[in-house]
Design a protein around this motif. Structure first.
Motif, mmCIF file in Angstrom:
data_model
loop_
_atom_site.group_PDB
_atom_site.id
_atom_site.type_symbol
_atom_site.label_atom_id
_atom_site.label_comp_id
_atom_site.label_asym_id
_atom_site.label_seq_id
_atom_site.Cartn_x
_atom_site.Cartn_y
_atom_site.Cartn_z
ATOM 1 N N TYR A 199 0.816 -1.219 0.000
ATOM 2 C CA TYR A 199 0.000 0.000 0.000
ATOM 3 C C TYR A 199 0.850 1.271 0.000
ATOM 4 C CZ TYR A 199 -4.961 -1.129 0.071
ATOM 5 O OH TYR A 199 -6.235 -1.498 -0.294
ATOM 6 N N GLY A 200 1.923 1.284 0.749
ATOM 7 C CA GLY A 200 2.735 2.490 0.857
ATOM 8 C C GLY A 200 3.289 2.972 -0.464
ATOM 9 N N GLU A 201 3.619 2.038 -1.360
ATOM 10 C CA GLU A 201 4.188 2.432 -2.648
ATOM 11 C C GLU A 201 3.177 2.418 -3.784
ATOM 12 O OE1 GLU A 201 6.655 -1.063 -4.402
ATOM 13 O OE2 GLU A 201 6.852 -1.265 -2.221
ATOM 14 N N VAL A 202 2.112 1.637 -3.660
ATOM 15 C CA VAL A 202 1.150 1.508 -4.750
ATOM 16 C C VAL A 202 -0.080 2.382 -4.529
ATOM 17 C CG1 VAL A 202 -0.419 -0.106 -5.923
ATOM 18 C CG2 VAL A 202 1.904 -0.823 -5.337
ATOM 19 N N ARG A 203 -0.560 2.451 -3.298
ATOM 20 C CA ARG A 203 -1.808 3.154 -2.982
ATOM 21 C C ARG A 203 -1.618 3.983 -1.712
ATOM 22 N NH1 ARG A 203 -7.578 0.608 -1.291
ATOM 23 N NH2 ARG A 203 -8.900 2.121 -2.334
ATOM 24 N N PRO A 204 -0.681 4.941 -1.734
ATOM 25 C CA PRO A 204 -0.278 5.627 -0.501
ATOM 26 C C PRO A 204 -1.365 6.449 0.170
ATOM 27 C CG PRO A 204 0.638 6.711 -2.439
ATOM 28 C CD PRO A 204 0.051 5.430 -2.920
ATOM 29 N N GLY A 205 -2.378 6.892 -0.582
ATOM 30 C CA GLY A 205 -3.429 7.714 0.023
ATOM 31 C C GLY A 205 -4.533 6.921 0.681
ATOM 32 N N ALA A 206 -4.453 5.591 0.598
ATOM 33 C CA ALA A 206 -5.524 4.731 1.113
ATOM 34 C C ALA A 206 -5.041 3.914 2.303
ATOM 35 C CB ALA A 206 -6.028 3.804 0.008
ATOM 36 N N ARG A 207 -5.974 3.256 2.977
ATOM 37 C CA ARG A 207 -5.670 2.409 4.124
ATOM 38 C C ARG A 207 -6.364 1.064 3.933
ATOM 39 N NH1 ARG A 207 -2.919 6.035 4.031
ATOM 40 N NH2 ARG A 207 -2.398 7.606 5.619
ATOM 41 N N TYR A 208 -5.582 -0.005 3.909
ATOM 42 C CA TYR A 208 -6.098 -1.333 3.609
ATOM 43 C C TYR A 208 -7.259 -1.720 4.526
ATOM 44 C CZ TYR A 208 -6.083 -6.449 2.984
ATOM 45 O OH TYR A 208 -6.444 -7.756 2.752
ATOM 46 N N PHE A 209 -7.068 -1.592 5.815
ATOM 47 C CA PHE A 209 -8.097 -2.056 6.744
ATOM 48 C C PHE A 209 -9.307 -1.136 6.772
ATOM 49 C CE2 PHE A 209 -4.382 -4.426 8.227
ATOM 50 C CZ PHE A 209 -4.922 -5.706 8.190
ATOM 51 N N HIS A 210 -9.142 0.124 6.413
ATOM 52 C CA HIS A 210 -10.305 0.998 6.262
ATOM 53 C C HIS A 210 -11.170 0.501 5.103
ATOM 54 C CE1 HIS A 210 -12.833 4.539 5.771
ATOM 55 N NE2 HIS A 210 -12.556 4.463 4.474
ATOM 56 N N SER A 211 -10.524 0.122 3.988
ATOM 57 C CA SER A 211 -11.272 -0.380 2.836
ATOM 58 C C SER A 211 -12.012 -1.670 3.182
ATOM 59 C CB SER A 211 -10.331 -0.612 1.650
ATOM 60 O OG SER A 211 -9.897 0.620 1.100
ATOM 61 N N LEU A 212 -11.369 -2.529 3.943
ATOM 62 C CA LEU A 212 -12.039 -3.759 4.388
ATOM 63 C C LEU A 212 -13.259 -3.434 5.248
ATOM 64 C CD1 LEU A 212 -9.318 -6.364 5.458
ATOM 65 C CD2 LEU A 212 -11.090 -6.655 3.711
ATOM 66 N N ARG A 213 -13.099 -2.486 6.152
ATOM 67 C CA ARG A 213 -14.215 -2.115 7.028
ATOM 68 C C ARG A 213 -15.363 -1.516 6.219
ATOM 69 N NH1 ARG A 213 -9.986 -0.569 10.547
ATOM 70 N NH2 ARG A 213 -10.091 1.585 9.793
ATOM 71 N N LEU A 214 -15.020 -0.768 5.175
ATOM 72 C CA LEU A 214 -16.046 -0.180 4.315
ATOM 73 C C LEU A 214 -16.923 -1.271 3.711
ATOM 74 C CD1 LEU A 214 -16.606 2.787 2.945
ATOM 75 C CD2 LEU A 214 -15.645 1.670 0.936
ATOM 76 N N LEU A 215 -16.288 -2.303 3.175
ATOM 77 C CA LEU A 215 -17.032 -3.412 2.570
ATOM 78 C C LEU A 215 -17.861 -4.157 3.612
ATOM 79 C CD1 LEU A 215 -14.125 -4.587 0.280
ATOM 80 C CD2 LEU A 215 -16.359 -3.817 -0.554
ATOM 81 N N ASP A 216 -17.292 -4.353 4.776
ATOM 82 C CA ASP A 216 -18.000 -5.027 5.856
ATOM 83 C C ASP A 216 -19.214 -4.219 6.300
ATOM 84 O OD1 ASP A 216 -17.969 -7.223 7.946
ATOM 85 O OD2 ASP A 216 -17.858 -5.477 9.246
ATOM 86 N N GLU A 217 -19.071 -2.904 6.327
ATOM 87 C CA GLU A 217 -20.149 -2.029 6.777
ATOM 88 C C GLU A 217 -21.319 -2.036 5.795
ATOM 89 O OE1 GLU A 217 -21.563 0.751 9.765
ATOM 90 O OE2 GLU A 217 -20.092 -0.863 9.659
ATOM 91 N N VAL A 218 -21.022 -2.153 4.494
ATOM 92 C CA VAL A 218 -22.109 -2.220 3.504
ATOM 93 C C VAL A 218 -23.036 -3.375 3.838
ATOM 94 C CG1 VAL A 218 -22.682 -2.633 1.077
ATOM 95 C CG2 VAL A 218 -20.746 -1.163 1.660
ATOM 96 N N LYS A 219 -22.459 -4.539 4.119
ATOM 97 C CA LYS A 219 -23.265 -5.713 4.449
ATOM 98 C C LYS A 219 -24.023 -5.541 5.764
ATOM 99 C CE LYS A 219 -22.653 -8.997 1.338
ATOM 100 N NZ LYS A 219 -23.761 -9.543 0.560
ATOM 101 N N ARG A 220 -23.429 -4.842 6.703
ATOM 102 C CA ARG A 220 -24.103 -4.622 7.986
ATOM 103 C C ARG A 220 -25.326 -3.737 7.792
ATOM 104 N NH1 ARG A 220 -25.070 -1.219 11.732
ATOM 105 N NH2 ARG A 220 -23.997 0.477 10.682
#
Length: 327
Positions: A199-220
């Motif tokens: 993530y640091g070199e490919v997607r530096p503006g994002a956060r891996y676990f935030h993205s996971l939580r986003l997907l989890d929250e949709v289902k909730r």
């Protein structure tokens, strides 16, 4: 979530060169673009329908990720009148190392865009449409309300069309996700893009676990919405890391996973580590299905919206079969 190998799609390449300068990457050293293997070579678009699709996009003043990201599948998809709408402009507020979309200060949102998208969907006669966007960190809600307006406008004009959205991560945009989910898209897609180590070199503006939580929250919030996510391979990830991403996505109850080959847009973008073979993609698909995904698309040319209409039909069937099996 590219170029065309030995057969170059010249109209798209020329347009991309004109629009996208990537000034934020000018200081980066060049990474030579490797010659592509035979299994990811595609033909230049020549069909009449391709040009008709392009005209509809221009007449409605719409951007497409097909063009902005220089997708290798544009010839095939547009020849079937399948175009992925990219809303909220052509300029992204982030500078991911893999992405061909321009970075900078975006323009104001177009208030006519929801109507224009809806009209284009109707003119194309789409049974299933994919709507994505640039990141809009400059907006208080990250563009959530605009996403919702586009969904509602499309439903009003084409009520039978199923809608798949591919969203940003809405990082630090409290309440944004709820606004989008309330508009009830049929599929909510948000791509992890790569393994957490990169993530640091490919997607530096994002956060891996935030993205996971986003997907989890949709289902909730709404369990009836299908969720989807994807990654690119060939960036330097290891096999075990890919398998861990699969496990992480299943822990968030994600229904559909896509895996495709990273293709380097320009010498200023992240270098390709290697070209993953079709057999390896087949192995990844087998492993992902064994972990419980309803549908898995895993080929060198797989992209988030590639064959999305066919995949959505499979999703519906797979869910029904799963519910029947569970009584």
């Amino acid at each position: 979530m590219s170029s065309e190998s030995t057969t170059v799609v010249k109209p798209v390449a020329a347009a991309a060169e004109k629009r996208v300068r990537h000034p934020e990457k000018a200081h980066k050293p060049d990474n030579p673009i490797q010659r592509k293997p035979a299994w990811i070579r595609v033909k230049a678009p020549t069909s009449e329908t391709y040009h008709e699709t392009r005209k509809i996009m221009r007449d409605n003043n719409l951007a497409t990720v097909c063009e902005e990201a220089a997708c290798p599948n544009i010839g095939e998809c547009w020849s079937k009148r399948h175009a992925t709408m990219m809303i909220m402009g052509e300029i992204c507020t982030r500078a991911c190392a893999f992405c061909n979309v321009a970075t900078g200060k975006p323009n104001a949102l177009d208030p006519f865009e929801p109507t224009n998208v809806a009209q284009a969907v109707a003119k194309l006669g789409l049974k299933h449409v994919v709507i994505t966007s640039v990141d809009r960190d400059d907006l208080d809600d990250g563009g959530a309300a605009h996403f919702a307006e586009v969904i509602r406008a499309t439903r009003e004009v084409s009520p039978e069309t199923t809608i798949e959205i591919l969203t940003p991560d809405f990082l630090r945009k409290e309440g944004a996700l709820e606004v989008v989910v309330a508009a009830r898209p049929d599929v909510f897609n948000h791509n992890l893009e790569t393994v957490p180590r990169l993530y640091g070199e490919v997607r530096p503006g994002a956060r891996y676990f935030h993205s996971l939580r986003l997907l989890d929250e949709v289902k909730r919030i709404d369990p009836s919405i299908f969720t989807k996510s994807g990654i690119m391979v060939g960036l330097g990830e290891g096999k075990e890391e890919v398998l861990q991403v699969m496990d992480d996505l299943r822990s968030a109850d994600v229904d559909f996973m896509t895996i495709g080959q990273y293709l380097q847009p320009t010498p200023k973008h992240h270098a390709i580590d290697r070209f993953v073979t079709p057999d390896e993609f087949g192995h990844y698909k087998k492993m992902a299905l064994s972990k419980g995904f309803l549908v898995v698309a895993s080929t060198p040319l797989t992209r988030s919206s590639y064959h999305a209409d066919e995949d959505f039909a499979q999703l519906r069937v797979a869910r029904e079969e799963k519910l029947a099996a569970n009584g």
